[in-house]
Enzyme design. Structure first.
Site, mmCIF file in Angstrom:
data_model
loop_
_atom_site.group_PDB
_atom_site.id
_atom_site.type_symbol
_atom_site.label_atom_id
_atom_site.label_comp_id
_atom_site.label_asym_id
_atom_site.label_seq_id
_atom_site.Cartn_x
_atom_site.Cartn_y
_atom_site.Cartn_z
ATOM 1 N N HIS A 76 0.839 -1.192 0.000
ATOM 2 C CA HIS A 76 0.000 0.000 0.000
ATOM 3 C C HIS A 76 0.876 1.244 0.000
ATOM 4 C CE1 HIS A 76 -4.214 -1.467 1.390
ATOM 5 N NE2 HIS A 76 -3.659 -2.326 0.537
ATOM 6 N N TYR A 204 -9.506 5.803 7.275
ATOM 7 C CA TYR A 204 -9.717 6.163 8.688
ATOM 8 C C TYR A 204 -10.723 7.310 8.676
ATOM 9 C CZ TYR A 204 -5.293 3.750 9.763
ATOM 10 O OH TYR A 204 -4.280 2.814 9.911
ATOM 11 N N PRO A 296 -4.597 1.114 18.674
ATOM 12 C CA PRO A 296 -4.326 0.556 17.342
ATOM 13 C C PRO A 296 -4.495 1.560 16.193
ATOM 14 C CG PRO A 296 -6.359 -0.332 18.248
ATOM 15 C CD PRO A 296 -5.729 0.452 19.317
ATOM 16 N N LYS A 300 0.511 0.447 15.123
ATOM 17 C CA LYS A 300 1.889 0.429 15.599
ATOM 18 C C LYS A 300 2.231 -0.703 16.571
ATOM 19 C CE LYS A 300 3.166 3.654 13.108
ATOM 20 N NZ LYS A 300 3.837 3.151 11.907
ATOM 21 N N TYR A 388 3.766 6.867 9.813
ATOM 22 C CA TYR A 388 2.972 5.701 9.443
ATOM 23 C C TYR A 388 3.829 4.608 8.801
ATOM 24 C CZ TYR A 388 -1.371 3.271 8.215
ATOM 25 O OH TYR A 388 -2.406 2.356 8.136
HETATM 26 P P1 FAS Z 1 1.579 -10.710 22.511
HETATM 27 O O1 FAS Z 1 0.566 -10.304 23.545
HETATM 28 O O2 FAS Z 1 1.170 -10.874 21.100
HETATM 29 O O3 FAS Z 1 2.246 -12.120 22.951
HETATM 30 C C1 FAS Z 1 2.558 -12.369 24.299
HETATM 31 C C2 FAS Z 1 2.592 -13.878 24.499
HETATM 32 O O4 FAS Z 1 2.998 -14.129 25.842
HETATM 33 C C3 FAS Z 1 1.231 -14.533 24.302
HETATM 34 O O5 FAS Z 1 1.337 -15.618 23.403
HETATM 35 C C4 FAS Z 1 0.843 -15.001 25.712
HETATM 36 O O6 FAS Z 1 0.153 -16.244 25.683
HETATM 37 C C5 FAS Z 1 2.203 -15.156 26.388
HETATM 38 N N1 FAS Z 1 2.153 -14.984 27.843
HETATM 39 C C6 FAS Z 1 1.474 -14.048 28.550
HETATM 40 N N2 FAS Z 1 1.699 -14.227 29.870
HETATM 41 C C7 FAS Z 1 2.525 -15.300 29.990
HETATM 42 C C8 FAS Z 1 3.112 -15.983 31.082
HETATM 43 N N3 FAS Z 1 2.867 -15.596 32.343
HETATM 44 N N4 FAS Z 1 3.908 -17.055 30.842
HETATM 45 C C9 FAS Z 1 4.143 -17.446 29.560
HETATM 46 N N5 FAS Z 1 3.630 -16.841 28.482
HETATM 47 C C10 FAS Z 1 2.830 -15.788 28.695
HETATM 48 N N6 FAS Z 1 -1.542 -3.937 16.862
HETATM 49 C C11 FAS Z 1 -1.564 -3.342 15.654
HETATM 50 O O7 FAS Z 1 -0.513 -2.923 15.165
HETATM 51 N N7 FAS Z 1 -2.749 -3.225 14.965
HETATM 52 C C12 FAS Z 1 -3.929 -3.725 15.468
HETATM 53 O O8 FAS Z 1 -4.974 -3.627 14.832
HETATM 54 C C13 FAS Z 1 -3.932 -4.367 16.712
HETATM 55 N N8 FAS Z 1 -5.090 -4.904 17.229
HETATM 56 C C14 FAS Z 1 -5.048 -5.518 18.458
HETATM 57 C C15 FAS Z 1 -6.206 -6.110 19.021
HETATM 58 C C16 FAS Z 1 -6.161 -6.726 20.279
HETATM 59 C C17 FAS Z 1 -7.419 -7.351 20.867
HETATM 60 C C18 FAS Z 1 -4.948 -6.773 21.008
HETATM 61 C C19 FAS Z 1 -4.876 -7.417 22.389
HETATM 62 C C20 FAS Z 1 -3.793 -6.208 20.456
HETATM 63 C C21 FAS Z 1 -3.838 -5.583 19.179
HETATM 64 N N9 FAS Z 1 -2.690 -5.041 18.595
HETATM 65 C C22 FAS Z 1 -2.707 -4.433 17.381
HETATM 66 C C23 FAS Z 1 -1.446 -5.073 19.281
HETATM 67 C C24 FAS Z 1 -0.833 -6.445 19.080
HETATM 68 O O9 FAS Z 1 -0.722 -6.722 17.714
HETATM 69 C C25 FAS Z 1 0.466 -6.446 19.824
HETATM 70 O O10 FAS Z 1 1.191 -5.237 19.629
HETATM 71 C C26 FAS Z 1 1.368 -7.606 19.480
HETATM 72 O O11 FAS Z 1 0.641 -8.793 19.631
HETATM 73 C C27 FAS Z 1 2.578 -7.535 20.406
HETATM 74 O O12 FAS Z 1 3.250 -8.721 20.317
HETATM 75 P P2 FAS Z 1 3.949 -9.334 21.622
HETATM 76 O O13 FAS Z 1 4.729 -8.263 22.299
HETATM 77 O O14 FAS Z 1 4.617 -10.574 21.160
HETATM 78 O O15 FAS Z 1 2.770 -9.668 22.656
HETATM 79 C C1 PHB Z 2 -6.212 -3.888 10.867
HETATM 80 O O1 PHB Z 2 -6.325 -4.171 9.656
HETATM 81 O O2 PHB Z 2 -6.459 -4.713 11.774
HETATM 82 C C2 PHB Z 2 -5.745 -2.501 11.245
HETATM 83 C C3 PHB Z 2 -5.211 -1.682 10.266
HETATM 84 C C4 PHB Z 2 -4.782 -0.403 10.623
HETATM 85 C C5 PHB Z 2 -4.906 0.024 11.929
HETATM 86 C C6 PHB Z 2 -5.432 -0.821 12.920
HETATM 87 C C7 PHB Z 2 -5.862 -2.090 12.569
HETATM 88 O O3 PHB Z 2 -4.497 1.279 12.267
#
Ligand code: FAS
Ligand code: PHB
Length: 394
Positions: A76, A204, A296, A300, A388
């Site tokens: 994109h 957005y 989100p 980032k 971005y």
């Molecule tokens: P993660 O949370 O992905 O991974 C952490 C891992 O640690 C998990 O597998 C968990 O099971 C494990 N863990 C936790 N506690 C533990 C323990 N005590 N012992 C052992 N393991 C343990 N980011 C975007 O850029 N765009 C988005 O649209 C977006 N949407 C999101 C929606 C939701 C609902 C959430 C929660 C996050 C969203 N994010 C988004 C952010 C997300 O993508 C995170 O930034 C990303 O998963 C970060 O990766 P990790 O740091 O690896 O953490």
């Molecule tokens: C998504 O596709 O999940 C998405 C894309 C852009 C954003 C947040 C979420 O800023």
């Protein structure tokens, strides 16, 4: 009877941060053990981020897991900001010379697991009661239970990649750890639908009824979000209600192209800005959501986790290969300098694009004026664009 395991780096968490760190260190011949309280199927099943910065793609190429990304990811070179029906395109390519790639975090996680499983089995899944100990000693020990057995991993370093609800950040003493937080007075209701996206780029939209985001995972699979109340329950939102509200917030011209269908994932995520300092304590290093959370809006969260891992893997490889600790000693300050700049951007875009219940008509006018300024200033648009596509690593 405790089972002892010896390794160089014990990684707590096998989300994107832990998986990528394990792969980058393995490529440099560094031994890791990776613990997770869930299993691979659960972790791969989580639907989260969708947009990869230029630097994230580079990191996945370095890890040797970018082949499918390059085959299936969508390049994109721009996205739209919309205000009550007016649209302004942020031309990423023209303003920065860079693009972003639309490729779901789910797919990134699958690609990383595939590579790690093909090479090694450093994983301990479904672990319980994980306790990082002796962090200020030369030989930290991460203790946990698995299948009723006590296990202890003796290591040189512990990487806390266990997300916002993990245990690593909590292992930093209260008189050392400083946290900063902003909780937003709304959530994001997200759905996934097997239908072509309403537009070939992301939109957005700030509407008087609230924020909306039109995103995608492929040319046949779309991801949409609506700002919703923190009191909302997913059960309150039928597909029909979601589509009707999305049409209103995207405006009639865009809504005319909306292809609706049955959603196959629907969830509400809260929004917060959060930073924990420092990102190092003794031989514990935090990376990803364990250390920070961004709303989100700026896409980032995943990208910031990858940036931390690029810095931490560089520092650990330098330690084991060259015997120098310059980047290890400066990891926390280097990572946090970038974290705060990304927190700023994510907060700025969230403040611009959402309807805040407490906002007076003055703040609403400020949002519109900011949009009008962005629409008329190449410099202002370039500032959005360079954040971005992703800021420099350090
Ligand atoms: P993660 O949370 O992905 O991974 C952490 C891992 O640690 C998990 O597998 C968990 O099971 C494990 N863990 C936790 N506690 C533990 C323990 N005590 N012992 C052992 N393991 C343990 N980011 C975007 O850029 N765009 C988005 O649209 C977006 N949407 C999101 C929606 C939701 C609902 C959430 C929660 C996050 C969203 N994010 C988004 C952010 C997300 O993508 C995170 O930034 C990303 O998963 C970060 O990766 P990790 O740091 O690896 O953490
Ligand atoms: C998504 O596709 O999940 C998405 C894309 C852009 C954003 C947040 C979420 O800023």
């Amino acid at each position: 009877m405790t089972q002892y395991i010896d390794t160089q780096v014990c990684i707590i968490g096998s989300g994107p941060a832990g998986l990528l760190l394990s792969q980058l260190l393995a490529n440099a011949g560094i031994d890791t053990v990776v613990l997770d309280r869930k299993d691979r199927a659960y972790i791969e099943g989580r639907i989260r981020a969708g947009v990869l910065e230029h630097g994230t793609v580079t990191a996945l190429e370095e890890a040797g897991v970018a082949d499918r990304l390059h085959r299936e990811g969508l390049l994109h070179d721009g996205f739209d900001l919309a205000f009550d029906g007016d649209r302004h395109r942020i031309d990423l390519a023209a303003l920065t010379g860079k693009t972003v790639t639309v490729y779901g975090q789910t797919e990134v996680t699958k690609d990383l697991f595939d590579r790690r499983f093909a090479e090694a089995q450093p994983f301990y899944f479904n672990v319980e009661d994980v306790r990082p100990t002796d962090l200020t000693s030369d030989r930290p020990v991460v203790r946990f239970r698995q299948d009723g057995k006590d296990v202890a991993v003796r290591c040189d370093y512990v990487a806390g990649c266990d997300g916002f609800h993990g245990v690593s950040r909590q292992a930093i003493p209260g008189d050392v750890l400083r946290t900063f937080e902003r909780v937003y007075p709304f959530g994001w209701l997200g759905i996934m639908v097997e239908r072509p996206p309403v537009s070939h780029e992301l939109i957005y939209a700030n509407h008087a009824r609230g924020f909306a985001l039109a995103s995608m995972r492929s040319k046949t699979r779309s991801r949409y979000y609506l700002q919703c109340s923190l009191d909302d329950d997913v059960a309150d939102w039928s597909d029909d209600r979601f589509w009707d509200e999305l049409r209103l917030r995207l405006g009639p011209d865009t809504a005319a192209h909306l292809q609706t269908g049955p959603s196959f994932e629907k969830s509400i995520a809260p929004l917060r800005s959060f930073v924990a300092e420092p990102m190092r304590y003794g031989n514990l290093f935090l990376a990803g959501d364990a250390a920070h959370i961004v709303p989100p809006t700026g896409a980032k969260g995943l990208n910031l986790a990858v940036a931390d891992v690029r810095l931490l893997s560089r520092a650990l490889i330098e330690h084991y290969r060259d015997g120098t600790d310059h980047h290890l000693e400066h990891y926390s300050e280097t990572a946090l300098r970038r974290v705060w700049k990304v927190e700023r951007f994510s907060w700025q875009l969230s403040t611009l694009m959402h309807h805040f219940p407490e906002n007076s008509p003055f703040e609403a006018r400020m949002q519109r004026a900011e949009f009008d300024y962005l629409s008329s200033s190449e410099a202002a648009s370039r500032a959005i664009a360079e954040n971005y596509v992703g800021l420099p690593l350090d």
